[in-house]
Motif scaffolding. Structure first.
Motif, PDB file in Angstrom:
ATOM      1  N   THR A 133       0.832  -1.210   0.000  1.00  0.00           N
ATOM      2  CA  THR A 133       0.000   0.000   0.000  1.00  0.00           C
ATOM      3  C   THR A 133       0.863   1.256   0.000  1.00  0.00           C
ATOM      4  O   THR A 133       0.594   2.213  -0.734  1.00  0.00           O
ATOM      5  CB  THR A 133      -0.916   0.015   1.235  1.00  0.00           C
ATOM      6  OG1 THR A 133      -1.651  -1.199   1.289  1.00  0.00           O
ATOM      7  CG2 THR A 133      -1.889   1.177   1.182  1.00  0.00           C
ATOM      8  N   ILE A 134       1.894   1.245   0.823  1.00  0.00           N
ATOM      9  CA  ILE A 134       2.793   2.404   0.911  1.00  0.00           C
ATOM     10  C   ILE A 134       3.499   2.632  -0.427  1.00  0.00           C
ATOM     11  O   ILE A 134       3.512   3.743  -0.964  1.00  0.00           O
ATOM     12  CB  ILE A 134       3.838   2.195   2.017  1.00  0.00           C
ATOM     13  CG1 ILE A 134       3.159   2.087   3.390  1.00  0.00           C
ATOM     14  CG2 ILE A 134       4.852   3.341   2.022  1.00  0.00           C
ATOM     15  CD1 ILE A 134       4.092   1.661   4.510  1.00  0.00           C
ATOM     16  N   LEU A 135       4.088   1.572  -0.978  1.00  0.00           N
ATOM     17  CA  LEU A 135       4.877   1.700  -2.199  1.00  0.00           C
ATOM     18  C   LEU A 135       4.006   2.026  -3.403  1.00  0.00           C
ATOM     19  O   LEU A 135       4.401   2.814  -4.273  1.00  0.00           O
ATOM     20  CB  LEU A 135       5.670   0.413  -2.433  1.00  0.00           C
ATOM     21  CG  LEU A 135       6.680   0.067  -1.328  1.00  0.00           C
ATOM     22  CD1 LEU A 135       7.350  -1.273  -1.609  1.00  0.00           C
ATOM     23  CD2 LEU A 135       7.733   1.166  -1.183  1.00  0.00           C
ATOM     24  N   ASP A 136       2.790   1.447  -3.465  1.00  0.00           N
ATOM     25  CA  ASP A 136       1.866   1.757  -4.567  1.00  0.00           C
ATOM     26  C   ASP A 136       1.443   3.223  -4.525  1.00  0.00           C
ATOM     27  O   ASP A 136       1.342   3.883  -5.569  1.00  0.00           O
ATOM     28  CB  ASP A 136       0.624   0.865  -4.491  1.00  0.00           C
ATOM     29  CG  ASP A 136       0.896  -0.560  -4.944  1.00  0.00           C
ATOM     30  OD1 ASP A 136       1.990  -0.810  -5.498  1.00  0.00           O
ATOM     31  OD2 ASP A 136       0.024  -1.425  -4.741  1.00  0.00           O
ATOM     32  N   ARG A 137       1.180   3.734  -3.341  1.00  0.00           N
ATOM     33  CA  ARG A 137       0.777   5.132  -3.198  1.00  0.00           C
ATOM     34  C   ARG A 137       1.909   6.058  -3.632  1.00  0.00           C
ATOM     35  O   ARG A 137       1.686   7.076  -4.290  1.00  0.00           O
ATOM     36  CB  ARG A 137       0.392   5.423  -1.750  1.00  0.00           C
ATOM     37  CG  ARG A 137      -0.167   6.834  -1.539  1.00  0.00           C
ATOM     38  CD  ARG A 137      -0.584   7.094  -0.106  1.00  0.00           C
ATOM     39  NE  ARG A 137       0.541   7.119   0.809  1.00  0.00           N
ATOM     40  CZ  ARG A 137       0.812   6.182   1.690  1.00  0.00           C
ATOM     41  NH1 ARG A 137       0.029   5.111   1.781  1.00  0.00           N
ATOM     42  NH2 ARG A 137       1.857   6.285   2.493  1.00  0.00           N
ATOM     43  N   GLU A 138       3.135   5.689  -3.274  1.00  0.00           N
ATOM     44  CA  GLU A 138       4.274   6.522  -3.645  1.00  0.00           C
ATOM     45  C   GLU A 138       4.522   6.514  -5.153  1.00  0.00           C
ATOM     46  O   GLU A 138       4.945   7.527  -5.721  1.00  0.00           O
ATOM     47  CB  GLU A 138       5.513   6.061  -2.883  1.00  0.00           C
ATOM     48  CG  GLU A 138       5.417   6.340  -1.377  1.00  0.00           C
ATOM     49  CD  GLU A 138       6.587   5.793  -0.590  1.00  0.00           C
ATOM     50  OE1 GLU A 138       6.785   6.237   0.549  1.00  0.00           O
ATOM     51  OE2 GLU A 138       7.311   4.930  -1.125  1.00  0.00           O
ATOM     52  N   LYS A 139       4.241   5.386  -5.801  1.00  0.00           N
ATOM     53  CA  LYS A 139       4.428   5.295  -7.255  1.00  0.00           C
ATOM     54  C   LYS A 139       3.462   6.212  -8.003  1.00  0.00           C
ATOM     55  O   LYS A 139       3.764   6.693  -9.100  1.00  0.00           O
ATOM     56  CB  LYS A 139       4.237   3.853  -7.711  1.00  0.00           C
ATOM     57  CG  LYS A 139       5.376   2.925  -7.340  1.00  0.00           C
ATOM     58  CD  LYS A 139       5.077   1.497  -7.787  1.00  0.00           C
ATOM     59  CE  LYS A 139       6.185   0.545  -7.372  1.00  0.00           C
ATOM     60  NZ  LYS A 139       5.876  -0.867  -7.757  1.00  0.00           N
ATOM     61  N   LEU A 140       2.287   6.443  -7.404  1.00  0.00           N
ATOM     62  CA  LEU A 140       1.289   7.304  -8.038  1.00  0.00           C
ATOM     63  C   LEU A 140       1.723   8.762  -8.056  1.00  0.00           C
ATOM     64  O   LEU A 140       1.263   9.555  -8.883  1.00  0.00           O
ATOM     65  CB  LEU A 140      -0.049   7.177  -7.302  1.00  0.00           C
ATOM     66  CG  LEU A 140      -0.792   5.851  -7.455  1.00  0.00           C
ATOM     67  CD1 LEU A 140      -2.033   5.834  -6.567  1.00  0.00           C
ATOM     68  CD2 LEU A 140      -1.185   5.616  -8.914  1.00  0.00           C
ATOM     69  N   HIS A 141       2.611   9.122  -7.137  1.00  0.00           N
ATOM     70  CA  HIS A 141       3.065  10.512  -7.032  1.00  0.00           C
ATOM     71  C   HIS A 141       4.598  10.569  -6.936  1.00  0.00           C
ATOM     72  O   HIS A 141       5.147  10.942  -5.910  1.00  0.00           O
ATOM     73  CB  HIS A 141       2.429  11.184  -5.828  1.00  0.00           C
ATOM     74  CG  HIS A 141       0.932  11.210  -5.868  1.00  0.00           C
ATOM     75  ND1 HIS A 141       0.225  12.089  -6.665  1.00  0.00           N
ATOM     76  CD2 HIS A 141       0.007  10.427  -5.235  1.00  0.00           C
ATOM     77  CE1 HIS A 141      -1.072  11.876  -6.507  1.00  0.00           C
ATOM     78  NE2 HIS A 141      -1.228  10.877  -5.657  1.00  0.00           N
ATOM     79  N   PRO A 142       5.264  10.204  -8.035  1.00  0.00           N
ATOM     80  CA  PRO A 142       6.741  10.188  -8.003  1.00  0.00           C
ATOM     81  C   PRO A 142       7.349  11.574  -7.796  1.00  0.00           C
ATOM     82  O   PRO A 142       8.518  11.693  -7.447  1.00  0.00           O
ATOM     83  CB  PRO A 142       7.108   9.617  -9.379  1.00  0.00           C
ATOM     84  CG  PRO A 142       5.916   9.915 -10.238  1.00  0.00           C
ATOM     85  CD  PRO A 142       4.732   9.789  -9.328  1.00  0.00           C
TER      86      PRO A 142
END
Length: 220
Positions: A79-88
């Motif tokens: 969840t953390i890493l997916d969220r961060e990928k959405l807003h590089p």
């Protein structure tokens, strides 16, 4: 020989407990756990306290339970890493590592999760409680050989008599420990899980910072 080693170990635990100033209570359906936060890891201590105050852990639960190892809580890695990928374009938010050789993965220790980053920085809202198991001298020797790290006499005695997860030492920040409710932590680590260590039923929890009066009573 064990008696002479355990006495200074006990005195060390007592002196450490007297020195710390922040305590947090975890409430679950299994019972309550009281955590002592280490002043020696101020960045993780302050991040955890701020996360509680701002509601970052609201609705969270124990989401990964590896029996005889750790009980992980808070937000999942994916969840953390997916969220961060959405807003590089947004800089990653992490807590700088505060790994100390004197704060290690004994049973009941409180650690902060992280991804595989070279700086070993921690997630803001993922914690774990160490369950571990008792280790033999030979097992500790093998871990030393594999990691190139040496355990102190106190660490070796702790891992042999109390237990823990020594293979994690040096890679994750430990920033507190359980002072009440170790049996509750054991119950959490025993919940039914899937083949991928996911609890079959999410065990939610709430967090509360103890008041000065409660801490004073706790230390008596």
């Amino acid at each position: 020989m064990k008696t002479f080693i355990l006495i200074p170990l006990l005195l060390l635990v007592i002196s450490v407990a007297e020195a710390q100033t922040n305590y947090v209570q975890i409430s679950t359906a299994k019972g309550k756990i009281t955590l002592m936060l280490y002043d020696e890891t101020p960045k993780h201590r302050d991040n955890f306290l701020m996360a509680i105050k701002t509601g970052l852990f609201n609705g969270a639960g124990f989401n990964r339970v590896i029996k005889g190892f750790v009980s992980q809580a808070g937000e999942l890695d994916k969840t953390i890493l997916d969220r961060e990928k959405l807003h590089p374009e947004v800089p990653l938010q992490r807590v700088e590592a505060e790994i100390r050789p004197d704060l290690y993965h004994k049973k009941g220790a409180l650690g902060q999760g992280r991804n595989d980053n070279p700086e070993k920085k921690s997630y803001l809202d993922q914690i774990y409680l160490v369950e571990g198991k008792k280790r033999t001298a030979a097992e500790l020797d093998r871990i030393e050989t594999k990691t190139g790290r040496k355990f102190s006499a106190v660490q070796r005695e702790t891992y042999k008599t109390i237990g823990g997860s020594p293979e994690l030492d040096g890679d994750y920040t430990i920033f507190g420990e359980i002072v009440e409710g170790i049996s509750v932590a054991e119950a959490i680590n025993s919940v039914p899980t899937s083949s991928t260590d996911l609890p079959l039923s999410l065990l939610k929890f709430s967090l509360r910072i103890l008041t000065k009066a409660e801490i004073k009573k706790l230390k008596k």
